[in-house]
Design an enzyme around this catalytic site. Structure first.
Site, PDB file in Angstrom:
ATOM      1  N   GLU A  83      43.483  51.853  51.866  1.00 26.76           N
ATOM      2  CA  GLU A  83      42.241  51.391  51.207  1.00 26.76           C
ATOM      3  C   GLU A  83      41.091  51.735  52.134  1.00 26.76           C
ATOM      4  O   GLU A  83      41.116  51.350  53.310  1.00 26.76           O
ATOM      5  CB  GLU A  83      42.242  49.868  50.988  1.00 26.76           C
ATOM      6  CG  GLU A  83      43.137  49.397  49.879  1.00 26.76           C
ATOM      7  CD  GLU A  83      42.974  47.902  49.570  1.00 26.76           C
ATOM      8  OE1 GLU A  83      41.869  47.348  49.770  1.00 26.76           O
ATOM      9  OE2 GLU A  83      43.970  47.308  49.136  1.00 26.76           O
ATOM     10  N   GLU A 137      43.426  48.970  40.801  1.00 27.56           N
ATOM     11  CA  GLU A 137      43.902  47.582  40.894  1.00 27.56           C
ATOM     12  C   GLU A 137      43.538  46.820  39.624  1.00 27.56           C
ATOM     13  O   GLU A 137      42.508  47.086  38.998  1.00 27.56           O
ATOM     14  CB  GLU A 137      43.248  46.916  42.124  1.00 27.56           C
ATOM     15  CG  GLU A 137      43.618  45.449  42.253  1.00 27.56           C
ATOM     16  CD  GLU A 137      43.221  44.828  43.589  1.00 27.56           C
ATOM     17  OE1 GLU A 137      42.508  45.482  44.368  1.00 27.56           O
ATOM     18  OE2 GLU A 137      43.616  43.671  43.830  1.00 27.56           O
ATOM     19  N   GLU A 179      47.699  43.281  52.789  1.00 20.62           N
ATOM     20  CA  GLU A 179      46.828  42.454  53.655  1.00 20.62           C
ATOM     21  C   GLU A 179      47.397  41.055  53.892  1.00 20.62           C
ATOM     22  O   GLU A 179      46.677  40.050  53.777  1.00 20.62           O
ATOM     23  CB  GLU A 179      45.412  42.370  53.062  1.00 20.62           C
ATOM     24  CG  GLU A 179      44.709  43.708  53.053  1.00 20.62           C
ATOM     25  CD  GLU A 179      43.254  43.671  52.590  1.00 20.62           C
ATOM     26  OE1 GLU A 179      42.768  42.603  52.164  1.00 20.62           O
ATOM     27  OE2 GLU A 179      42.596  44.723  52.645  1.00 20.62           O
TER      28      GLU A 179
HETATM   29  O1  AHR Z   1      39.687  46.801  46.973  1.00 24.85           O
HETATM   30  C1  AHR Z   1      39.364  45.451  46.772  1.00 24.85           C
HETATM   31  C2  AHR Z   1      40.183  44.516  47.648  1.00 24.85           C
HETATM   32  O2  AHR Z   1      39.862  44.724  48.993  1.00 24.85           O
HETATM   33  C3  AHR Z   1      41.677  44.688  47.606  1.00 24.85           C
HETATM   34  O3  AHR Z   1      42.267  43.984  46.552  1.00 24.85           O
HETATM   35  C4  AHR Z   1      42.126  44.112  48.919  1.00 24.85           C
HETATM   36  O4  AHR Z   1      43.317  44.677  49.391  1.00 24.85           O
HETATM   37  C5  AHR Z   1      40.940  44.365  49.847  1.00 24.85           C
HETATM   38  O5  AHR Z   1      40.619  43.256  50.583  1.00 24.85           O
END
Ligand code: AHR
Length: 482
Positions: free
Chosen positions: A286, A26, A173
């Site tokens: 994730e 990210e 999310e």
């Molecule tokens: O991985 C870090 C963050 O955690 C991501 O950007 C988000 O999707 C999650 O809340």
């Protein structure tokens, strides 16, 4: 402690999707800038701007799938900012993380990095403050072979052939109030998902789509009911934030397994109720531990052997759920809650969690086979459930020539005499790979980067029953060769 295991090579539980050991990167902290990308003019050795030590370390993981550009970042990202000549790309304010986004790393760089590490790309479109039209244009830019504007732009920017990105996420999310453009409920998100899916598929009907799910059953019901005809996977995220004692942390994969089974049962019940024919499975896109030390803006943490055991427990659990969770993405690969720590002065450390991924990704069968384990148990104080000290799952290669057993010993102090019985497989040789370190708190650091490492032993095969010692707090792979 003693433990008996039966690995039944004649009974296949399901296919192990390659994408189940995926990674996630990210635009956040130093994951992309400083981790994946340093730029061509950096003093840090690089290939076309990609940091070379990290590139090599990721290649060795053989990552099947990489998710990008976020995460929360995706909900404010406009992809056109990240294509074309780098000097002309705008620097933007990143609302998700309050950072400055230079846009030096964009679609072309991501897809080239995926090619170099040998991974399939998984792109999450901006369904926060972006539009369905913008997402469809991104699909056109990546996948269209035609002569229309965005396909031509890709050619103009140096990539003649379509990239053929198959897997796309619609938002991230969107149930959370911290998310740019979050939805008030599952029904609103379902409507938004339909609009995005509709336009994206008009450009490329062959793409697969991941939609936003969460722990709230009501949200998931609305999503499947309202948009289930349009997406292939429901996204579920999990972080353990609780800094748990060792015994509890290594038991967490059992409760995650139950949660994922519950989500799947709900999806299938809603599909049945509303006659939704499209198959829907889970993208667990994730997951990780998240310690209090991992704070914004960098989200750095240094994990230890106990986290490696948690990680192996999660991978074993994902093998058992191969029929319902074909996709998973570890959050994240570099510098943010990291597998790989890459410093700005050019040093790199591989965490014990990295070693687990390396062992599993390099010793992977294509089908999960039935595995029965007779082990001692302990009771979790948090859940009240019994936890097996020894957790084993197994896979077999496509040509039936290699059988793998993945065994973890959760006991902090006791080794285990493991007796392995194989059904339908006669091994000619066997290798034992393991990670255990000296204690559950052992870490790799810049000062001592190889404190925890993968060890390898050739096993003598003297009878039908194979006896192996599992060290305390260890992750073990037994690779049996025909
Ligand atoms: O991985 C870090 C963050 O955690 C991501 O950007 C988000 O999707 C999650 O809340």
């Amino acid at each position: 402690m003693k433990c008996r295991v039966l690995v039944d090579a004649t009974t296949h539980i399901g296919a192990l999707d390659r994408r189940c050991y995926g990674q996630f990167i990210e635009h956040l902290g130093e994951c992309i800038y400083g981790g994946i990308w340093v730029g061509k003019d950096s003093k840090i050795p690089n290939e076309k701007g990609f940091r070379l030590d990290v590139l090599q370390a990721v290649k060795e993981l053989k990552p099947p799938l990489v998710r990008w550009p976020g995460g929360n970042f995706a909900s404010g990202y406009h992809w056109r900012d990240g294509v074309g000549p780098v000097s002309q790309r705008p620097k933007r304010y990143d609302m998700a993380w309050g950072a400055e986004e230079p846009n030096h790393f964009g679609t072309g760089e991501f897809l080239e990095w995926c090619r170099l590490v040998g991974a399939e790309p998984f792109i999450v479109v901006n369904a926060g403050n972006g539009t369905p039209e913008e997402a469809a244009q991104w699909v056109e830019y990546c996948n269209s072979a035609g002569g229309t504007y965005y396909a031509s732009l890709r050619r103009e920017y140096g990539h003649d052939k379509p990239y053929g990105v198959k897997l796309w996420g619609i938002g991230n999310e969107l149930w959370g109030e911290w998310q740019i453009g979050f939805c008030k409920d599952g029904a609103e998100c379902a409507r938004r998902t339909v609009e995005f899916a509709n336009e994206m598929r008009k450009v490329d009907p062959s793409i697969e789509l991941v939609a936003v799910g969460c722990e709230d059953p009501e949200w998931n019901i609305e999503m499947v009911k309202g948009a289930g005809k349009y997406f292939d996977y429901l996204s579920i995220h999990f972080y353990d934030f609780n800094n748990k004692p060792y015994r509890e942390l290594v038991a967490v994969p059992l409760s995650v397994e139950q949660k994922l089974r519950d989500v799947n049962s709900l999806i299938q019940a809603i599909r049945r109720k509303y006659g939704i024919k499209r198959e829907i499975r889970i993208a667990f896109d994730e997951w990780n531990v998240w310690y209090p030390e991992a704070k914004e803006p960098l989200l750095t943490q240094v994990t230890s052997v106990k986290d490696a055991i948690f990680t192996a427990g999660m991978l074993n659990m994902l093998q058992r759920l191969c029929n319902i969770v074909p996709i998973s993405n570890f959050a994240q690969t570099v510098n943010v809650l990291p597998l790989i720590i890459a410093s700005s002065d050019g040093r790199m450390v591989l965490t014990p969690q990295y070693l687990v991924f390396k062992m599993y990704c390099n010793n992977r069968g294509s089908s999960v086979v039935r595995t029965l384990v007779d082990t001692d148990l302990y009771k979790s104080n948090e859940t009240g459930e019994y936890v097996p000290y020894v957790d084993v799952s197994s896979t077999i290669s496509e040509d039936d020539k290699v059988l793998y057993a993945y065994a973890l010993n959760r006991s902090e102090n006791d080794s285990v005499e493991l007796q392995v019985h194989l059904k339908g497989f006669q091994p000619k040789s066997c290798f034992h790979y393991f990670v255990s370190g000296g204690s559950v708190e052992d870490k790799n650091t810049f000062e001592n980067p190889n404190k925890v490492k993968i060890e390898e032993v050739k096993v003598k095969l003297t009878s039908d029953v194979i006896n192996i010692e599992l060290k305390p707090h260890s992750i073990n792979i037994l690779a049996f060769y025909d």
